[in-house]
Design an enzyme around this catalytic site. Structure first.
Site, mmCIF file in Angstrom:
data_model
loop_
_atom_site.group_PDB
_atom_site.id
_atom_site.type_symbol
_atom_site.label_atom_id
_atom_site.label_comp_id
_atom_site.label_asym_id
_atom_site.label_seq_id
_atom_site.Cartn_x
_atom_site.Cartn_y
_atom_site.Cartn_z
ATOM 1 C CG ASP A 1 26.610 -40.922 45.053
ATOM 2 O OD1 ASP A 1 26.978 -41.703 44.124
ATOM 3 O OD2 ASP A 1 27.535 -40.188 45.589
ATOM 4 C CG ASP B 1 20.345 -51.194 56.781
ATOM 5 O OD1 ASP B 1 19.703 -50.284 56.657
ATOM 6 O OD2 ASP B 1 20.554 -51.861 58.021
ATOM 7 C CE1 TYR C 1 27.073 -36.464 46.553
ATOM 8 C CE2 TYR C 1 25.728 -37.299 48.545
ATOM 9 C CZ TYR C 1 26.904 -37.301 47.284
ATOM 10 O OH TYR C 1 27.368 -38.484 47.177
ATOM 11 C CE LYS D 1 20.694 -47.106 58.910
ATOM 12 N NZ LYS D 1 20.475 -48.623 59.155
#
Length: 399
Positions: free
Chosen positions: A283, A259, A149, A219
């Site tokens: 988000d 995930d 972002y 991640k």
């Protein structure tokens, strides 16, 4: 006009009539912002009997600002948020095809509002797609200023993209770009300082609110130096600054691959209380959790810098032009963001008035059409009528 003061440690000194800059917003903002103000004004009156009051001051941003002033984000608006520290806004139109990439991102980065705070909980009576929405009770700390972002991108075919690829290939020895001639490129900055201040805020929040754990969602198994750095720096700052609380069992620090977290949040949401994560993960995670408790229409949000004391509370949904002006939009996202603002000001009694009124209303089937249509005894109210109903519930409640 009375300004909120900020002590050197970030603590707020709130007068009894603080001036609150607000942006009405575009599209449905014209409907939900007056509804929010009406409900908050009633709650403050009920809780404090007239001894406290919110002094609303309108400032401009978005499409309405562009039409009136020729700019989407006037300097005067940014200065008002700096001067008065606490503000609230409806949804904003972002220009298409050029100019500011996102007004929300511009506000967050311009004011260095590094925490996007998204509490998620279920209200009795609201229909959910999951069997046990009551088990979802989390607070998301989403890093607000870094990650993809940051907006560092170059479009395929441009001289900048070609120059960037030459640098990667010739200077850095990168050979993993599969189709370099047709690739766009983006850079994902993640800093130690940005990661530490986010995790620090999450830990402080957990301890202040008696919550048992902070989970670092990342991640890092794939992005080892950015997401992996976030995980590593998060653990380090937690051990360094909150070691006593961790050792005593008051606070547990753990982590989860992004995930896996998305799966676990459906299967065992009760395992999580405070979640700290980077911008893109946050988000996805916050919207997914909102769906579990009934949708983004009842999901509040805030953007906060705990050091400067600056904060902007906001509706988490968009301008919804397809329903604007029809008196059907759900104002609860902005109303609940206003509740967050009241809590942030220390006006917890007024905040409780609103939450209790919402709980009673939903339990009795009173809601706007998006929620009421799924309730067994749902009674659909228009935006204005729902706000009036909440005001009535607030004022008739026992003191």
């Amino acid at each position: 006009m009375s300004k909120i003061e900020v002590k050197p440690d970030g603590t707020l000194v709130v007068p009894h009539n603080p001036t609150i800059p607000f942006v009405t917003g575009d599209g449905v903002g014209v409907e939900i912002t007056p509804a929010m103000q009406q409900v908050l004004n009633a709650a403050v009156e009920k809780a404090y009997g007239g001894s406290r009051k919110l002094d609303w001051m309108e400032v401009q941003a978005g499409g309405r600002a562009y039409e009136a002033l020729g700019t989407y984000l006037p300097d005067e608006t940014m200065q008002a948020f700096r001067d008065y520290h606490i503000g609230i806004k409806g949804p904003l139109t972002t220009p298409v095809g050029g100019g500011i990439r996102s007004l929300n991102v511009a506000l967050r980065q311009g004011l260095d509002l590094y925490v996007c705070l998204r509490p998620v909980r279920w209200y009795s009576g609201v229909v959910s797609p999951v069997k046990h929405p009551e088990l979802v009770d989390m607070v998301i700390f989403r890093e607000n200023t870094e990650d993809i972002y940051a907006g560092i991108e170059w479009e395929t075919g441009t001289p900048e993209a070609k120059k960037f690829y030459r640098f990667l290939s010739e200077e850095m020895g990168v050979k993993k770009v599969r189709f370099p001639e047709s690739s766009s490129f983006g850079v994902k900055p993640v800093s130690r300082e940005g990661s530490e201040r986010l995790v620090r805020a999450a830990c402080q929040y957990a301890l202040s609110n008696g919550l048992p754990s902070v989970t670092l969602v990342h991640k890092g198994n794939i992005m080892k130096y950015t997401e992996g750095g976030f995980k590593r720096w998060g653990y380090e700052v937690a051990e360094r600054e909150f070691g006593e609380a961790i050792a005593s069992g008051k606070l547990v620090i753990k982590d989860c691959i992004a995930d896996a977290f998305l799966q676990n949040a459906l299967l065992k949401p009760e395992d999580y209380s405070v979640v700290a994560t980077l911008n893109l993960n946050g988000d996805y995670v916050s919207d997914m959790l909102a769906a579990q408790v009934g949708g983004i229409g009842i999901a509040p949000g805030a953007n906060i810098n705990y050091a400067t004391g600056n904060a902007i509370f906001e509706a988490t949904h968009g301008t919804a032009p397809d329903i604007a002006g029809r008196n059907v939009v759900n104002p609860c996202s902005l109303i609940l963001s206003g509740v967050m603002m009241l809590v942030h000001l220390g006006w917890t009694e007024a905040a409780a008035c609103v939450e209790q009124a919402l709980e009673r209303s939903f339990a009795a089937g009173y809601a706007t059409a998006d929620l009421a249509r799924f309730m067994p005894e749902g009674k659909a109210l228009g935006t204005h009528e729902f706000a009036e109903h909440l005001v009535s519930e607030i004022m008739k409640a026992e003191a």
